[in-house]
Scaffold this motif. Structure first.
Motif, PDB file in Angstrom:
ATOM      1  N   SER A  18     -21.256   7.192 -45.755  1.00  0.00           N
ATOM      2  CA  SER A  18     -21.951   8.084 -44.111  1.00  0.00           C
ATOM      3  C   SER A  18     -20.442   9.456 -44.610  1.00  0.00           C
ATOM      4  N   ILE A  19     -21.071  10.712 -43.853  1.00  0.00           N
ATOM      5  CA  ILE A  19     -20.123  11.943 -43.967  1.00  0.00           C
ATOM      6  C   ILE A  19     -19.484  11.794 -42.153  1.00  0.00           C
ATOM      7  N   TYR A  20     -18.283  13.072 -42.742  1.00  0.00           N
ATOM      8  CA  TYR A  20     -17.535  13.447 -42.254  1.00  0.00           C
ATOM      9  C   TYR A  20     -18.004  14.699 -41.023  1.00  0.00           C
ATOM     10  N   CYS A  21     -18.497  14.510 -39.877  1.00  0.00           N
ATOM     11  CA  CYS A  21     -18.633  15.589 -39.131  1.00  0.00           C
ATOM     12  C   CYS A  21     -17.409  16.524 -38.048  1.00  0.00           C
ATOM     13  N   HIS A  22     -17.010  17.980 -38.416  1.00  0.00           N
ATOM     14  CA  HIS A  22     -15.497  18.466 -37.790  1.00  0.00           C
ATOM     15  C   HIS A  22     -15.813  18.508 -36.228  1.00  0.00           C
ATOM     16  N   TYR A  23     -16.612  18.781 -36.194  1.00  0.00           N
ATOM     17  CA  TYR A  23     -17.617  19.529 -34.483  1.00  0.00           C
ATOM     18  C   TYR A  23     -17.844  19.003 -33.929  1.00  0.00           C
ATOM     19  N   ILE A  53     -19.824  17.959 -43.266  1.00  0.00           N
ATOM     20  CA  ILE A  53     -20.383  19.086 -42.143  1.00  0.00           C
ATOM     21  C   ILE A  53     -19.657  19.791 -41.027  1.00  0.00           C
ATOM     22  N   SER A  54     -19.011  20.892 -41.000  1.00  0.00           N
ATOM     23  CA  SER A  54     -18.945  21.677 -40.133  1.00  0.00           C
ATOM     24  C   SER A  54     -19.117  21.233 -38.965  1.00  0.00           C
ATOM     25  N   PHE A  55     -20.663  21.444 -38.206  1.00  0.00           N
ATOM     26  CA  PHE A  55     -21.018  20.968 -37.158  1.00  0.00           C
ATOM     27  C   PHE A  55     -22.663  21.237 -37.703  1.00  0.00           C
ATOM     28  N   LEU A  56     -23.144  19.852 -36.812  1.00  0.00           N
ATOM     29  CA  LEU A  56     -23.944  19.264 -36.726  1.00  0.00           C
ATOM     30  C   LEU A  56     -25.302  20.620 -35.844  1.00  0.00           C
ATOM     31  N   ARG A  57     -26.628  20.555 -36.200  1.00  0.00           N
ATOM     32  CA  ARG A  57     -27.573  21.739 -35.775  1.00  0.00           C
ATOM     33  C   ARG A  57     -28.638  21.019 -36.011  1.00  0.00           C
ATOM     34  N   ARG A  58     -29.917  20.799 -36.001  1.00  0.00           N
ATOM     35  CA  ARG A  58     -31.363  19.971 -36.308  1.00  0.00           C
ATOM     36  C   ARG A  58     -31.640  20.007 -37.509  1.00  0.00           C
ATOM     37  N   SER A  59     -31.332  21.352 -38.508  1.00  0.00           N
ATOM     38  CA  SER A  59     -31.673  21.363 -39.378  1.00  0.00           C
ATOM     39  C   SER A  59     -30.342  21.574 -40.432  1.00  0.00           C
ATOM     40  N   THR A  60     -31.293  20.513 -41.167  1.00  0.00           N
ATOM     41  CA  THR A  60     -30.368  20.438 -42.501  1.00  0.00           C
ATOM     42  C   THR A  60     -31.042  21.831 -43.515  1.00  0.00           C
ATOM     43  N   GLU A  61     -31.582  22.275 -43.548  1.00  0.00           N
ATOM     44  CA  GLU A  61     -31.941  23.430 -44.452  1.00  0.00           C
ATOM     45  C   GLU A  61     -31.278  24.465 -45.103  1.00  0.00           C
ATOM     46  N   ARG A  62     -31.434  25.466 -45.514  1.00  0.00           N
ATOM     47  CA  ARG A  62     -30.279  26.145 -45.773  1.00  0.00           C
ATOM     48  C   ARG A  62     -31.509  27.760 -45.634  1.00  0.00           C
ATOM     49  N   PRO A  63     -32.010  28.222 -44.846  1.00  0.00           N
ATOM     50  CA  PRO A  63     -32.673  29.416 -44.876  1.00  0.00           C
ATOM     51  C   PRO A  63     -32.014  30.546 -46.016  1.00  0.00           C
ATOM     52  N   PRO A  64     -32.409  31.717 -46.189  1.00  0.00           N
ATOM     53  CA  PRO A  64     -32.322  33.011 -46.382  1.00  0.00           C
ATOM     54  C   PRO A  64     -30.957  33.951 -45.430  1.00  0.00           C
TER      55      PRO A  64
END
Length: 143
Positions: A18-23, A53-64
């Protein structure tokens, strides 16, 4: 103010990583995002592999252009990848019971890849029952 949570997966050997999620750790925040966008073992594992992670959104990718200070919309912000922090890797516990009995943040979310379902437990509530996340959100959305 942050509503902290832990997000995890049951591994093949029945340990839990498991991982920590802040928000936004409450069911209508993190919980809904998990149900909407993290419904396969592959997607959940990619999320856990990010580390804290700081906050979760629908994508885990890192776009430019995506960074901790300048996140791209709909992209998860990770402490290690996006801010260069260390010691943010997932933690592994011996069992699901160990996870749910531990001192995780306000909410604990676990994905069971065999059943393809999310479970949730509220840490600091009167009712600390482990529940199916879909059922929790359905009951909340009735009001």
């Amino acid at each position: 103010m942050a509503t902290r949570s832990r997000i995890g997966i049951i591994n093949a050997d029945k340990t839990v990583s498991s991982i920590y999620c802040h928000y936004d750790g409450y069911p209508q925040g993190v919980g809904q995002t998990l149900l909407d966008h993290f419904t396969t073992k592959y997607r959940v594992q990619k999320l856990v592999d990010l580390g804290a992670i700081s906050f979760l959104r629908r994508s885990t990718e890192r776009p430019p252009g995506h960074s901790f200070d300048s996140p791209v919309p709909d992209c998860t912000v990770a402490y290690g990848r996006d801010r260069g922090e260390t010691d943010v890797d997932a933690i592994t516990m011996d069992s699901l019971q160990d996870f749910f009995e531990s001192d995780f943040e306000e909410f604990g979310y676990i994905f069971d890849p065999e059943a393809t379902r999310w479970m949730v437990k509220a840490q600091h509530r009167e009712d600390r029952t482990v529940r199916d996340l879909s059922d929790v959100l359905e009951s909340i959305n009735k009001f």
